[in-house]
Design a protein around this motif. Structure first.
Motif, mmCIF file in Angstrom:
data_model
loop_
_atom_site.group_PDB
_atom_site.id
_atom_site.type_symbol
_atom_site.label_atom_id
_atom_site.label_comp_id
_atom_site.label_asym_id
_atom_site.label_seq_id
_atom_site.Cartn_x
_atom_site.Cartn_y
_atom_site.Cartn_z
ATOM 1 N N GLY A 16 -6.220 35.856 70.761
ATOM 2 C CA GLY A 16 -7.085 34.682 70.724
ATOM 3 C C GLY A 16 -6.440 33.487 71.373
ATOM 4 O O GLY A 16 -5.246 33.497 71.653
ATOM 5 N N PRO A 17 -7.255 32.476 71.727
ATOM 6 C CA PRO A 17 -8.587 32.253 71.185
ATOM 7 C C PRO A 17 -9.652 33.034 71.939
ATOM 8 O O PRO A 17 -9.499 33.346 73.110
ATOM 9 C CB PRO A 17 -8.793 30.750 71.377
ATOM 10 C CG PRO A 17 -8.029 30.441 72.632
ATOM 11 C CD PRO A 17 -6.829 31.358 72.586
ATOM 12 N N GLY A 18 -10.728 33.321 71.230
ATOM 13 C CA GLY A 18 -11.855 33.997 71.835
ATOM 14 C C GLY A 18 -12.948 34.220 70.819
ATOM 15 O O GLY A 18 -12.773 33.936 69.625
ATOM 16 N N GLU A 19 -14.078 34.713 71.302
ATOM 17 C CA GLU A 19 -15.215 35.002 70.427
ATOM 18 C C GLU A 19 -15.843 36.327 70.804
ATOM 19 O O GLU A 19 -15.947 36.668 71.983
ATOM 20 C CB GLU A 19 -16.288 33.913 70.542
ATOM 21 C CG GLU A 19 -15.922 32.610 69.927
ATOM 22 C CD GLU A 19 -17.066 31.604 69.949
ATOM 23 O OE1 GLU A 19 -18.114 31.867 70.570
ATOM 24 O OE2 GLU A 19 -16.897 30.546 69.331
ATOM 25 N N LEU A 20 -16.266 37.051 69.780
ATOM 26 C CA LEU A 20 -17.075 38.248 69.950
ATOM 27 C C LEU A 20 -18.399 37.992 69.235
ATOM 28 O O LEU A 20 -18.458 37.210 68.281
ATOM 29 C CB LEU A 20 -16.370 39.466 69.349
ATOM 30 C CG LEU A 20 -15.027 39.838 69.973
ATOM 31 C CD1 LEU A 20 -14.387 40.992 69.195
ATOM 32 C CD2 LEU A 20 -15.186 40.222 71.432
ATOM 33 N N LEU A 21 -19.451 38.660 69.693
ATOM 34 C CA LEU A 21 -20.795 38.434 69.161
ATOM 35 C C LEU A 21 -21.402 39.758 68.731
ATOM 36 O O LEU A 21 -21.178 40.790 69.374
ATOM 37 C CB LEU A 21 -21.658 37.789 70.248
ATOM 38 C CG LEU A 21 -23.063 37.373 69.870
ATOM 39 C CD1 LEU A 21 -23.039 36.231 68.857
ATOM 40 C CD2 LEU A 21 -23.827 36.939 71.118
ATOM 41 N N GLY B 46 -18.186 37.177 73.516
ATOM 42 C CA GLY B 46 -19.025 36.002 73.303
ATOM 43 C C GLY B 46 -19.321 35.195 74.545
ATOM 44 O O GLY B 46 -20.287 34.431 74.585
ATOM 45 N N SER B 47 -18.525 35.356 75.594
ATOM 46 C CA SER B 47 -18.761 34.597 76.827
ATOM 47 C C SER B 47 -20.048 35.027 77.532
ATOM 48 O O SER B 47 -20.548 34.318 78.404
ATOM 49 C CB SER B 47 -17.569 34.730 77.778
ATOM 50 O OG SER B 47 -17.444 36.061 78.240
ATOM 51 N N VAL B 48 -20.589 36.164 77.144
ATOM 52 C CA VAL B 48 -21.837 36.661 77.736
ATOM 53 C C VAL B 48 -22.961 35.639 77.555
ATOM 54 O O VAL B 48 -23.781 35.438 78.452
ATOM 55 C CB VAL B 48 -22.206 38.022 77.098
ATOM 56 C CG1 VAL B 48 -23.648 38.382 77.325
ATOM 57 C CG2 VAL B 48 -21.298 39.111 77.616
#
Length: 178
Positions: free
Chosen positions: A44-49, A72-74
């Motif tokens: 991280g940092p990052g995001e998943l959805l 999550g960047s999608v």
């Protein structure tokens, strides 16, 4: 989010502890990728959805128990692509288009999830985890349709899918629907 490819066979990774599964289940998981996935160490940092709406029977998808996530960047990529239509399409039409693009790229059948809810996994800076990642395989629009029939409407897939065996529940938050 930074990711480093690990030299681990995906099948071996899926059946190994912690939270290993049977070879049959591992084969089902591997079949959801359009080409052989790889095991990565994510930092991280990052995001998943993850879509956590209900299926056609009314059963709610698991935010904390589900292994399938999308980068999550999608969402920002979809929004950037659709922003050119602002002023031409209403806010509702843009939202419907965003949801349709997400469904197509994530190849989540309509009867599996209505996308009425979403959850994000927010990975803090410096935190690491392992996951299996690769392009999502295409699926029929509804799961009971014959994927081998050329007339069957298909969801294209193609977004990067991250399959997680272990999830930190303290990183998971309810997100706004698309």
């Amino acid at each position: 989010m930074e990711k480093i490819k690990l030299r681990i066979n995906p099948l071996d990774w899926l059946i190994a502890a912690p939270n290993g599964c049977s070879k049959a289940r591992a084969s089902e998981i591997l079949a959801t990728f359009s080409s052989p996935p790889h095991v990565y160490k994510f930092t991280g940092p990052g995001e998943l959805l993850r879509g956590t709406g209900t299926d056609s029977t009314g059963k709610q998808a698991f935010a904390y128990g589900g292994g399938y996530w999308v980068d999550g960047s999608v969402i920002s990529q979809i929004d950037a692509n659709l922003s050119q239509y602002t002023g031409w399409l209403s806010a509702k039409e843009l939202q419907q288009s965003a949801r349709a693009k997400y469904r197509a790229g994530s190849a989540v059948c309509e009867d599996w999830n209505d996308f009425s809810q979403f959850h994000k996994m927010k990975i803090p800076t410096g935190e690491t985890f392992e996951g299996l990642a690769g392009a999502i395989k295409s699926q029929p629009i509804r799961s009971k349709m014959n994927k081998n029939d050329p007339k069957t409407p298909m969801l294209m897939g193609g977004f990067e899918q991250v399959y997680l065996k272990v999830r930190n529940p303290f990183w998971i938050y309810e997100a706004a629907p698309l």
